[in-house]
Motif scaffolding. Structure first.
Motif, PDB file in Angstrom:
ATOM      1  N   ASN A   1     -88.149  82.823   3.212  1.00 60.96           N
ATOM      2  CA  ASN A   1     -86.811  84.115   3.886  1.00 60.96           C
ATOM      3  C   ASN A   1     -87.028  84.151   4.817  1.00 60.96           C
ATOM      4  N   VAL A   2     -86.031  84.529   4.845  1.00 63.47           N
ATOM      5  CA  VAL A   2     -84.969  84.856   6.305  1.00 63.47           C
ATOM      6  C   VAL A   2     -84.969  86.876   6.239  1.00 63.47           C
ATOM      7  N   LEU A   3     -84.298  87.371   5.299  1.00 63.64           N
ATOM      8  CA  LEU A   3     -84.043  88.592   5.607  1.00 63.64           C
ATOM      9  C   LEU A   3     -85.270  89.716   4.278  1.00 63.64           C
TER      10      LEU A   3
ATOM     11  N   GLY B   1     -82.625  90.497  18.359  1.00 65.22           N
ATOM     12  CA  GLY B   1     -83.879  90.237  18.249  1.00 65.22           C
ATOM     13  C   GLY B   1     -84.202  88.716  18.158  1.00 65.22           C
ATOM     14  N   HIS B   2     -85.438  87.457  17.323  1.00 65.65           N
ATOM     15  CA  HIS B   2     -85.820  86.516  18.158  1.00 65.65           C
ATOM     16  C   HIS B   2     -84.986  85.702  17.648  1.00 65.65           C
ATOM     17  N   SER B   3     -84.588  84.448  17.820  1.00 66.59           N
ATOM     18  CA  SER B   3     -83.920  83.046  17.375  1.00 66.59           C
ATOM     19  C   SER B   3     -84.715  82.884  15.916  1.00 66.59           C
ATOM     20  N   GLY B   4     -83.498  82.737  15.405  1.00 68.79           N
ATOM     21  CA  GLY B   4     -84.515  82.577  13.808  1.00 68.79           C
ATOM     22  C   GLY B   4     -84.768  83.480  12.844  1.00 68.79           C
ATOM     23  N   CYS B   5     -84.189  84.666  13.228  1.00 69.49           N
ATOM     24  CA  CYS B   5     -84.841  85.961  12.588  1.00 69.49           C
ATOM     25  C   CYS B   5     -83.323  86.662  11.618  1.00 69.49           C
ATOM     26  N   GLY B   6     -82.258  85.727  11.634  1.00 74.19           N
ATOM     27  CA  GLY B   6     -81.586  86.059  10.295  1.00 74.19           C
ATOM     28  C   GLY B   6     -80.362  86.792  10.583  1.00 74.19           C
TER      29      GLY B   6
ATOM     30  N   ALA C   1     -89.094  89.469  14.164  1.00 74.87           N
ATOM     31  CA  ALA C   1     -89.268  88.193  14.338  1.00 74.87           C
ATOM     32  C   ALA C   1     -88.774  87.299  12.179  1.00 74.87           C
ATOM     33  N   ARG C   2     -88.869  86.101  11.998  1.00 74.02           N
ATOM     34  CA  ARG C   2     -88.822  85.530  10.319  1.00 74.02           C
ATOM     35  C   ARG C   2     -89.824  86.232   9.575  1.00 74.02           C
ATOM     36  N   PRO C   3     -89.828  86.633   8.795  1.00 71.88           N
ATOM     37  CA  PRO C   3     -88.584  87.109   8.281  1.00 71.88           C
ATOM     38  C   PRO C   3     -87.603  88.525   8.832  1.00 71.88           C
TER      39      PRO C   3
HETATM   40  N1  LIG Z   1     -77.246  77.401   4.797  1.00 71.12           N
HETATM   41  C1  LIG Z   1     -78.776  77.181   5.669  1.00 71.12           C
HETATM   42  N2  LIG Z   1     -80.013  76.077   5.137  1.00 71.12           N
HETATM   43  C2  LIG Z   1     -81.398  76.756   5.448  1.00 71.12           C
HETATM   44  N3  LIG Z   1     -81.253  77.552   5.991  1.00 71.12           N
HETATM   45  C3  LIG Z   1     -80.904  78.218   6.733  1.00 71.12           C
HETATM   46  C4  LIG Z   1     -79.306  78.019   6.701  1.00 71.12           C
HETATM   47  N4  LIG Z   1     -78.827  78.998   7.379  1.00 71.12           N
HETATM   48  C5  LIG Z   1     -79.624  79.141   7.814  1.00 71.12           C
HETATM   49  N5  LIG Z   1     -81.375  78.587   8.000  1.00 71.12           N
HETATM   50  C6  LIG Z   1     -82.354  79.465   8.172  1.00 71.12           C
HETATM   51  O1  LIG Z   1     -83.087  81.232   8.387  1.00 71.12           O
HETATM   52  C7  LIG Z   1     -83.511  81.488   9.349  1.00 71.12           C
HETATM   53  C8  LIG Z   1     -81.878  82.317  10.345  1.00 71.12           C
HETATM   54  O2  LIG Z   1     -80.950  81.966  10.870  1.00 71.12           O
HETATM   55  P1  LIG Z   1     -80.138  82.552  11.573  1.00 71.12           P
HETATM   56  O3  LIG Z   1     -78.809  81.385  12.172  1.00 71.12           O
HETATM   57  O4  LIG Z   1     -79.420  83.501  10.471  1.00 71.12           O
HETATM   58  O5  LIG Z   1     -80.838  83.176  12.619  1.00 71.12           O
HETATM   59  P2  LIG Z   1     -80.428  83.634  14.170  1.00 71.12           P
HETATM   60  O6  LIG Z   1     -80.646  85.363  14.103  1.00 71.12           O
HETATM   61  O7  LIG Z   1     -78.712  83.453  14.200  1.00 71.12           O
HETATM   62  O8  LIG Z   1     -81.240  82.871  15.224  1.00 71.12           O
HETATM   63  P3  LIG Z   1     -80.071  82.781  16.886  1.00 71.12           P
HETATM   64  O9  LIG Z   1     -80.659  83.524  17.888  1.00 71.12           O
HETATM   65  O10 LIG Z   1     -80.974  81.640  16.703  1.00 71.12           O
HETATM   66  O11 LIG Z   1     -78.980  81.998  16.628  1.00 71.12           O
HETATM   67  C9  LIG Z   1     -83.476  79.932  10.498  1.00 71.12           C
HETATM   68  O12 LIG Z   1     -84.719  79.915  10.479  1.00 71.12           O
HETATM   69  C10 LIG Z   1     -82.228  78.693   9.696  1.00 71.12           C
HETATM   70  O13 LIG Z   1     -83.049  77.734  10.210  1.00 71.12           O
END
Ligand SMILES: Nc1ncnc2c1ncn2[C@@H]1O[C@H](COP(=O)(O)OP(=O)(O)OP(=O)(O)O)[C@@H](O)[C@H]1O
Ligand SMILES: [Mg+2]
Length: 256
Positions: free
Chosen positions: A22-24, A41-46, A209-211
């Motif tokens: 779950n991302v968002l 937001g944290h890295s990877g939070c979407g 953080a994720r989600p």
């Molecule tokens: N096309 C995809 N396929 C699978 N997982 C994905 C895909 N795109 C993103 N994710 C996953 O979704 C989550 C969120 O990714 P996203 O790139 O939106 O994060 P972010 O908040 O922009 O992070 P950052 O600050 O590091 O750029 C991560 O765990 C990432 O691995």
């Protein structure tokens, strides 16, 4: 100000190696015409995922994302995107790069628009140059001109100044505000830089953080000219950092 963008009950997950992540999680946000909204937001939070959904480059699993009254299902010229890296084509001049999105226009019209936006980002002298002949900040300016040339109503910026040195970053932040007051675009930007968020935003969306969920939406009431060293500025910085420290403190390994 009219309603520009509606994000309602949006969920998004990805499947990685057979596992669903779950991302968002239940994102709700309304953005007004001409508003400058910054996501932190944290890295990877979407954050990038949310921006791509707004751009029409990713599809939300549930909920509604609409520009005006139109549901977003694919990219459109009225939503421009700028990425952390400039993504200019190395074999094309800066001018040609800027004209890239201007389909169906006569040559003279394309030239007029690329001249206009290259002037806006102070790159007129370099229109015949190639990307390799530009500095990082100049390349990012060219990317901004390219995104603006199609005259999008909404500009989506994914850490556009993340790779730049501190002074160039400050310069481009100020230019972005000037561009916004001249062109009136709605801006939605992702950044890791909290000061950048406070300097630019009308509203700052703090994500968990994720989600990724929306933890808070902070209205920045600092007026037009913002003093990065001022006490009001520091107040917002503390408020945002406290959210991150609160999350950190909840992690078991943080309390060993
Ligand atoms: N096309 C995809 N396929 C699978 N997982 C994905 C895909 N795109 C993103 N994710 C996953 O979704 C989550 C969120 O990714 P996203 O790139 O939106 O994060 P972010 O908040 O922009 O992070 P950052 O600050 O590091 O750029 C991560 O765990 C990432 O691995
Ligand atoms: Mg990202």
């Amino acid at each position: 100000m009219g309603q520009e963008l509606t994000i309602k009950n949006v969920n998004k997950s990805f499947e990685v190696n057979g596992e669903k992540i779950n991302v968002l999680n239940d994102i709700n946000l309304d953005i007004k015409e001409g508003e400058f909204v910054v996501l932190v937001g944290h890295s990877g939070c979407g954050k990038s995922t949310l921006l791509k959904i707004i751009a029409g480059l990713e599809k939300n699993d549930t909920g509604l994302v609409a520009a005006g009254r139109q549901e977003i299902t694919e990219p459109a010229a009225d939503r421009g995107m700028i990425f952390q890296e400039h993504r200019l084509f190395p074999w094309m001049s800066i001018e040609r790069n800027v004209q890239l999105g201007l389909k169906g226009l006569a040559r003279e019209e394309k030239k007029k628009l690329s001249d206009q936006y290259l002037e806006l980002v102070k790159l007129s002298e370099f229109k015949k140059a190639y990307p390799r002949q530009l500095s990082g900040g100049m390349s990012q300016r060219a990317a901004i001109a390219r995104a603006l040339a199609t005259q999008p109503k909404i500009l989506l910026l994914d850490e556009p100044f993340g790779a730049l040195d501190a002074l160039t970053k400050i310069e481009l932040q100020e230019e972005l505000l000037k561009i916004r007051s001249r062109c009136g675009n709605t801006m939605i930007m992702v950044t890791h830089d909290i000061e950048e968020a406070i300097f630019l935003a009308d509203r700052i969306v703090v994500m968990s953080a994720r989600p990724g969920r929306i933890r808070d939406v902070i209205q920045v009431e600092l007026g037009k000219y913002r003093d990065r060293g001022g006490s009001d500025f520091a107040h917002y910085k503390k408020k945002i950092l406290d959210y991150f420290f609160e999350e950190k403190a909840a992690e078991p390994e943080y309390n060993i």
